[in-house]
Each structure stands twice: as C-alpha cells, then as structure tokens.
Design a protein around this motif. Structure first.
Motif, PDB file in Angstrom:
ATOM      1  N   LEU A  16       0.825  -1.204   0.000  1.00 17.78           N
ATOM      2  CA  LEU A  16       0.000   0.000   0.000  1.00 17.78           C
ATOM      3  C   LEU A  16       0.861   1.257   0.000  1.00 17.78           C
ATOM      4  N   GLY A  17       1.976   1.206   0.750  1.00 12.58           N
ATOM      5  CA  GLY A  17       2.883   2.344   0.771  1.00 12.58           C
ATOM      6  C   GLY A  17       3.505   2.609  -0.589  1.00 12.58           C
ATOM      7  N   ASP A  18       3.843   1.535  -1.310  1.00  8.22           N
ATOM      8  CA  ASP A  18       4.406   1.686  -2.656  1.00  8.22           C
ATOM      9  C   ASP A  18       3.391   2.336  -3.602  1.00  8.22           C
ATOM     10  N   ILE A  19       2.111   1.957  -3.458  1.00  8.39           N
ATOM     11  CA  ILE A  19       1.076   2.519  -4.325  1.00  8.39           C
ATOM     12  C   ILE A  19       0.907   4.016  -4.047  1.00  8.39           C
ATOM     13  N   VAL A  20       0.835   4.369  -2.758  1.00  8.07           N
ATOM     14  CA  VAL A  20       0.676   5.780  -2.382  1.00  8.07           C
ATOM     15  C   VAL A  20       1.868   6.604  -2.883  1.00  8.07           C
ATOM     16  N   SER A  21       3.069   6.079  -2.677  1.00  3.78           N
ATOM     17  CA  SER A  21       4.272   6.798  -3.123  1.00  3.78           C
ATOM     18  C   SER A  21       4.297   6.959  -4.635  1.00  3.78           C
ATOM     19  N   ASN A  22       3.824   5.952  -5.347  1.00  4.73           N
ATOM     20  CA  ASN A  22       3.802   6.011  -6.804  1.00  4.73           C
ATOM     21  C   ASN A  22       2.843   7.097  -7.290  1.00  4.73           C
TER      22      ASN A  22
END
Length: 319
Positions: A16-22
């Motif tokens: 989820l953190g990777d998606i938000v950062s992306n």
C-alpha cells in the motif's frame, strides 16, 4: 501465529505504501485523498470526487489506474451519451442469424466517469446495476464485469447550467466522497517545478497487479471489529437520521460502508483490529454525501459535513 500476522501486515503496508508513493509522483500534497481512494478500492467501493475545476480530480484517478496493472477506461459524460454506450448493446449478425453482444465502455476494471452530472438521468441510471452488482443486463442477458471493478466519478459542485444532479439512490451507491482542495503555496510551487517538463503521469509505471489487489480486498473481512465499535458505528448512523437539520439520514448501506471503510483504514495502518478513531476518520467521507438537509439548514449555511461532525461529538466513544 502473532508473528505471522505481523509479517503479513508488514507486507500489506509495503504494498500500500508503494502505491501511495507512486501516485504521489504525480499528485503533490494530496496524500489524504490518495489514502481514502485506496481504502475505497480495498473495500470494492466506488468513489465520487467532487471539487473545483483544475484541482487534479482526473489526474488522481489516472495515476491510481496506472499504479495498478488493470484495464482502465475514461468515459467523458455529455448530454448526448446513451445508456447503450455504457452497458453495451446487441447487434444482429446476418451470417449466424443471431444477436451478438458488443461491449460498452463499462467493461474495464477501473472506470473514470468524468463529469457524471453532465449526462441525462437515464444514462446515469445505467451505472446502478454495475455499481451494485458488478454486472450489466442487456436484452435480458446478464454479463459479469471484470474483477476488480471500481467506478471513480467526478463532478464540479459549482456549475449547475446543463447539469443533472445525481439522485439520492445513486449517491448512496458511492462508497465515499472525496474532496481534493486547493494546494498550499509551497505545494503549488512544487507542482510548477515538477510539471515544467513532461507530464510525470506519462512515465508512471504499475507497482501492483489485479491479483494482489484482489488478495488485499479479501483481507478486509479478517479485520476484527469489537461489538462496542459495532455499536459505535450504528449510533453514528442513527444519529444522522435523528438530527434536526436532516430530512433524509444515512441508510443501512451507509452502516456497512462505514464498517468496511474503518476496517480498510485499520489495515492501512498495519492493524488487524478497528479502533473508534478509525470509524471517526472515515465517517465524513462515507456519510456526508448521503445526507439530505432540510431547506432551512441549507439556507442557514449548514452542511452535511457539519451534521456528521456534530453527531460524532454527541455519540459516546467506546473504550
């Protein structure tokens, strides 16, 4: 077992953190809107994004769609678009002597219904079955929609000429409503710097696929909700029905949505249980757009968000 659960939550948090950062590679200063949209996605819920022109509504949805390896279609709603353009239609094949189904624009995993209030009520209603049951019916035959499936709809709250306000039944189908808001001076300056060359949306790559998203959606059911928190949700929803400024309060569907939204927020925060703070966090985006205020309340400058805040302040918080 607790160690396995902690490891699972860490893996989920990383995804989820990777998606938000992306998404934040495109959207500056919109973390809360991104997080709320992601929570709706986890709950298989549809999102209404309502705000002023030019604040990034379409860019947010496009960035989320590019972050997932999912099919994506943008439907620009206009007064002349027909229900068959959305759901599809049957076409007679002279060679076979049979009618064949031709897919409509709804046949994708992520749908952007841009300016949904600019099309006729008849066309708006063509989305109801798809949003509620993940299927469309054409000429008596039912066709399933792909998984995962979510509708992001945008609308401008200040322009009323040539628009058709969404009826209460359709507003209730939207899991939550998100407002973008204007950026701060620092955020707007950073936006100018980031967008001075090529639009970063063009080079955005996916960081998750449909299978991972479906697996995350299935985890929501395993989040623990204490009976006292259950009662807290019920008391909040019932409080909206009893408020003096409200002529139509939140529905039982709203209770279910608030329950799932709080579970998704707990998962996003690396917890396998829901707290009252999770419920309070999600109350306004999940409930406010479902409320119909009395005329005297609207004329008095009071809003549905004010009602939700007042209800939250009056309901006893479980310990």
């Amino acid at each position: 077992m607790q160690r396995d659960s902690a490891q699972m939550l860490n893996i989920v948090s990383k995804i989820l953190g990777d998606i938000v950062s992306n998404v934040e590679r495109v959207m500056i200063g919109k973390r809360e809107a991104i997080e709320l949209a992601l929570c709706a996605f986890l709950c298989k819920g549809h999102v209404l994004i309502e705000d002023m022109p030019g604040v990034g509504k379409t860019s947010l949805v496009s960035a989320i769609a590019k972050s997932f390896d999912c099919s994506f279609r943008r439907i620009q709603f206009t007064p002349d678009i027909l229900p068959s353009d959305i759901t599809g239609f049957s076409l007679y094949n002279q060679k076979t002597g049979e009618f064949e189904y031709r897919q409509g624009a709804i046949m994708a995993q992520i749908i952007l219904a841009d300016e949904i209030n600019r099309t006729s009520p008849k066309t708006q209603s063509s989305l109801l079955e798809a949003m509620e049951e993940n299927q469309v019916t054409v000429d008596g035959k039912t066709y399933p929609l792909p998984r995962p499936f979510i509708v992001f709809a945008t609308q401008n709250p200040i322009e009323y000429l040539g628009t058709y306000p969404l009826p209460e039944a359709q507003l209730d189908r939207f899991f939550m409503r998100i407002a973008m808001g204007y950026p701060t001076a620092a955020e707007e300056s950073a936006m100018l710097e980031r967008f001075k060359g090529e639009n970063p949306l063009k080079g955005l790559k996916s960081v998750a696929n449909a299978e991972a998203l479906i697996a995350l959606q299935e985890l929501i059911a395993g989040i623990h909700v204490d009976p006292s928190v259950n009662q807290y949700i019920v008391d909040i929803v019932r409080g909206t029905r009893e408020d003096a400024d409200v002529s139509l309060g939140a529905s039982p569907r709203a209770s279910l949505s608030l329950y799932r939204a709080a579970s998704a927020w707990a998962l996003y925060k690396e917890r396998d249980y829901v707290t009252p703070d999770d419920v309070a966090k999600m109350a306004e985006p999940v409930l406010a757009h479902r409320l119909v205020l009395r005329q005297e309340a609207r004329f008095g400058g009071r809003s549905a968000s004010d009602v939700v805040a007042r209800v939250l302040a009056s309901v006893r918080v479980p310990r």
